[in-house]
Enzyme design. Sequence first.
Site, PDB file in Angstrom:
ATOM      1  N   PHE A 264       0.812  -1.227   0.000  1.00 48.56           N
ATOM      2  CA  PHE A 264       0.000   0.000   0.000  1.00 48.56           C
ATOM      3  C   PHE A 264       0.842   1.271   0.000  1.00 48.56           C
ATOM      4  O   PHE A 264       0.399   2.318   0.456  1.00 48.56           O
ATOM      5  CB  PHE A 264      -0.980   0.007   1.187  1.00 48.56           C
ATOM      6  CG  PHE A 264      -1.705  -1.297   1.363  1.00 48.56           C
ATOM      7  CD1 PHE A 264      -2.623  -1.715   0.420  1.00 48.56           C
ATOM      8  CD2 PHE A 264      -1.443  -2.112   2.442  1.00 48.56           C
ATOM      9  CE1 PHE A 264      -3.274  -2.925   0.554  1.00 48.56           C
ATOM     10  CE2 PHE A 264      -2.091  -3.333   2.584  1.00 48.56           C
ATOM     11  CZ  PHE A 264      -3.015  -3.737   1.644  1.00 48.56           C
ATOM     12  N   THR A 491      -1.999  -7.306  -6.051  1.00 46.85           N
ATOM     13  CA  THR A 491      -2.920  -6.659  -6.973  1.00 46.85           C
ATOM     14  C   THR A 491      -3.357  -7.577  -8.106  1.00 46.85           C
ATOM     15  O   THR A 491      -4.364  -7.310  -8.748  1.00 46.85           O
ATOM     16  CB  THR A 491      -2.206  -5.443  -7.590  1.00 46.85           C
ATOM     17  OG1 THR A 491      -0.902  -5.859  -7.989  1.00 46.85           O
ATOM     18  CG2 THR A 491      -2.062  -4.335  -6.579  1.00 46.85           C
ATOM     19  N   ASN A 655      -8.930  -7.194 -16.361  1.00 45.82           N
ATOM     20  CA  ASN A 655      -9.425  -8.402 -15.705  1.00 45.82           C
ATOM     21  C   ASN A 655     -10.538  -7.974 -14.755  1.00 45.82           C
ATOM     22  O   ASN A 655     -10.287  -7.342 -13.724  1.00 45.82           O
ATOM     23  CB  ASN A 655      -8.285  -9.099 -14.952  1.00 45.82           C
ATOM     24  CG  ASN A 655      -8.741 -10.374 -14.256  1.00 45.82           C
ATOM     25  OD1 ASN A 655      -9.834 -10.437 -13.697  1.00 45.82           O
ATOM     26  ND2 ASN A 655      -7.908 -11.390 -14.281  1.00 45.82           N
ATOM     27  N   LYS A 657     -12.252  -9.404 -12.650  1.00 49.54           N
ATOM     28  CA  LYS A 657     -12.276  -9.949 -11.289  1.00 49.54           C
ATOM     29  C   LYS A 657     -11.216  -9.293 -10.402  1.00 49.54           C
ATOM     30  O   LYS A 657     -11.524  -8.828  -9.295  1.00 49.54           O
ATOM     31  CB  LYS A 657     -12.049 -11.450 -11.352  1.00 49.54           C
ATOM     32  CG  LYS A 657     -12.338 -12.194 -10.066  1.00 49.54           C
ATOM     33  CD  LYS A 657     -12.248 -13.689 -10.331  1.00 49.54           C
ATOM     34  CE  LYS A 657     -12.808 -14.494  -9.172  1.00 49.54           C
ATOM     35  NZ  LYS A 657     -12.854 -15.927  -9.522  1.00 49.54           N
ATOM     36  N   GLY A 728      -7.021   0.753  -8.625  1.00 51.84           N
ATOM     37  CA  GLY A 728      -6.456   0.401  -7.329  1.00 51.84           C
ATOM     38  C   GLY A 728      -6.724   1.567  -6.406  1.00 51.84           C
ATOM     39  O   GLY A 728      -7.692   1.589  -5.651  1.00 51.84           O
ATOM     40  N   GLU A 729      -5.869   2.584  -6.550  1.00 55.94           N
ATOM     41  CA  GLU A 729      -6.000   3.726  -5.643  1.00 55.94           C
ATOM     42  C   GLU A 729      -7.309   4.490  -5.824  1.00 55.94           C
ATOM     43  O   GLU A 729      -7.865   5.015  -4.859  1.00 55.94           O
ATOM     44  CB  GLU A 729      -4.790   4.644  -5.831  1.00 55.94           C
ATOM     45  CG  GLU A 729      -3.550   4.000  -5.230  1.00 55.94           C
ATOM     46  CD  GLU A 729      -2.252   4.620  -5.694  1.00 55.94           C
ATOM     47  OE1 GLU A 729      -2.007   4.614  -6.909  1.00 55.94           O
ATOM     48  OE2 GLU A 729      -1.489   5.102  -4.850  1.00 55.94           O
TER      49      GLU A 729
END
Length: 764
Positions: A264, A491, A655, A657, A728-729
């Site tokens: 992170f 990730t 992706n 998922k 992500g972020e």
Amino acid sequence: MTDLIDALAVPRADAGTGHVRVGDPVSRIDGRAKVTGQARYAAEVQVDDPASPLVYGVVVNSTIARGRITGFALDAALAVPGVLDILTHANKPKTRSAGLFYKDMTAPGGTPFKPLHDAQIAYSGQPVALVVAESFEAARHAASLVRVDYAMEPHDTRLLANLHRGRKPSRLKAGYAPPPAEKGDARAAFDAAPVKIEAEYHSGVEHHNPMELFASTVIRGADGHLTIYDKTQSSQNSRWYVSRVFGLSKDRVTVRNPYVGGAFGSGLRPQYQLPLAVMAALKLERSVRVVLTRQQMFSFGHRPETQQRIGLAAERDGTLRAIRHHAVAETSRFEDYVEVVVNWSGQLYRCDNIRLGYQVVPLDHYSPMDMRAPGAAHGVHALEVAMDELSYVLDMDPLALRLKNYAERNPMDDLPYSTKELRACYLQGAERFGWAARPLAPRSMKEGHEWVGWGMATGTWDAMQMFARASAVLHADGRLVVSSAATDIGTGTYTVMAQIAAAAMGLPMEQVSFQLGDSTLPVAPIQGGSSHVTTVGSAVEGVCEKLQRRLFGMARAMPGTALRKVAFEEMEFVDGTLRRAVDPSGAVRLVDVLAHARAARIEEKYLMLPHVFQQRKYQRATHSAVFCEVRVDELLGTVRVTRVVSAVAAGRIINAKTARSQVSGAVVWGISQALHEETLTDHRLGRFMNHNLSEYHVAVNADIHDIDVIFVQEDDRIVSRLGAKGVGEIGIVGVAAAVCNAIFHATGRRVRSLPMTPDKVMAP
Ligand code: MOS
């Protein structure tokens, strides 16, 4: 190549995944290795050398925040059976002394902290000694017996008492964007507007707390070569750091990080267990492992405490006239840690008068450090709470206020967006959430003893691309191995990169591996900024295209081929073959192409450089709209977040998922930031107090209810050739603001300080 794959335990897809396309929800190919414990992390790597068994180092940390070491009492510790040595600044092996050599690839401006360098103490928790013993238990016991004498000097760890000392960061970091110059005249426009709000927002220190503890296992070869398994977001960054600090050539050090148990941002810089383990390995000529404890995980970087002031002014119809946003954040005395806190406020809403400011205050803590969506997680929080506050003064729906001021071009510099489907995020998110049924007035929904509230907020994050190299080897048996010194901090990098390659080459997932996590592999950037897919993913697709062209050329040389007059662009790679898209009957198997050429393998390499001149013409960002429902206990002030809808526009999703997992995980952390997480300092000692997981609260299963993630359609070929923008972020940005806004809607109480603990929710 195969050896390295085995050494790294590169995961391969199990049977059944078959042919894949970009976008498919492919399950993690490293999932089985992780749940069965076969994936070895930095502290778990087996070291089997009977002649020279692994030894263990345990770190002793400073108990004062500022001053100097005047002496050590080591006899008791050295008397513990099995103890081999105690390293301190007085007896450590030679390291470089210039601060320059300690600058890792993501170091902020200033002079980095140098572990065990001298007697100076710069912060509480600073490592002051490493006890090395034949067993971990002996080292830990001996470490508890080490006595350190200090000459204390006065320290100050208080941000709020030192706001007057705020100054512009003077030592900037490459790539950091300071707040842009004022647009228009924000003060005059603010003063002249009929409707306005002004408020201050505070967010406390947070620590990353990945599940995996920081650890380094240094394996010393007979020839003195060091193979280091390190917890890091970049094997090449750690390799660079060790080489420079110890003056070791590149060939003497290899760093590996095949599996990383979350980071992170905490692994963007090498942490002190790494140089300490290397020191011990060099001095004792042994293989050494150093693992930090959970408490020691609070003795390096953190999300900085930040104080912000926002003023918003509007016409009575909601048209924004002025945005003023100023932030003051802590840094250390030795580095100017900087992050982008306020710039977002010039990127989200159409407005002619915008003034942004950012200052830092040096304190006697370790330098803060990037933590998931650094700067945005709290900067956008303040802006989005302020927008909510303005909506109530205007008596306007908070979503309607945002749509009213929707920016079609970037407000600060009038650049077009590369893509921006934020409006679709708002509309699809609102639809899924049922926002239309929301009563405007606060305190209008109650069930049993709980007030119910609905809130929303906008999120945004950069869509970045860096540069990377990749190599690809196609073997005669049809196996494809693609490599880059990338990282998978959890990730899904292994999976997504193999998927991109498999889709490009028309090979089943089982035949494709992606190897990462080794500093000797082709250059890759640090895994940070949600940019690994746009960067490494593009390099993977690029190297696959080179491989395709090579195979096409080889196929055209085969006797009786029908491909002589065909252009490469007419070809497709599917089912392990290459063929004309319009005429699948002439398909040639890739293995036959290699067999005909009598090639055991063919290899290509590729350097992916971003098209910066093209990219600079656009504002490039990901966006989201977050909607949430809270239930607030009327007597206890406890908050439950019972429903979240996060609608994200992040370009093409590679992706479905793993991307969804990224966003739902980030929403969990957003809830945690909103309600639970804060590291509190005892300012008399200058020390973090709740440095453990029983007192530093993170959201647990019982705190998390419904999380619904929507990816709106978006495809951005400016940010990356894949169309991806990175995810992500973006998932955490806006969540805490949506929770705050929902708490206000539920209770009529505005909590301007994170985390929103019951004492603040109930405060009169
Ligand atoms: Mo992220 S804070 O760029 O690891």
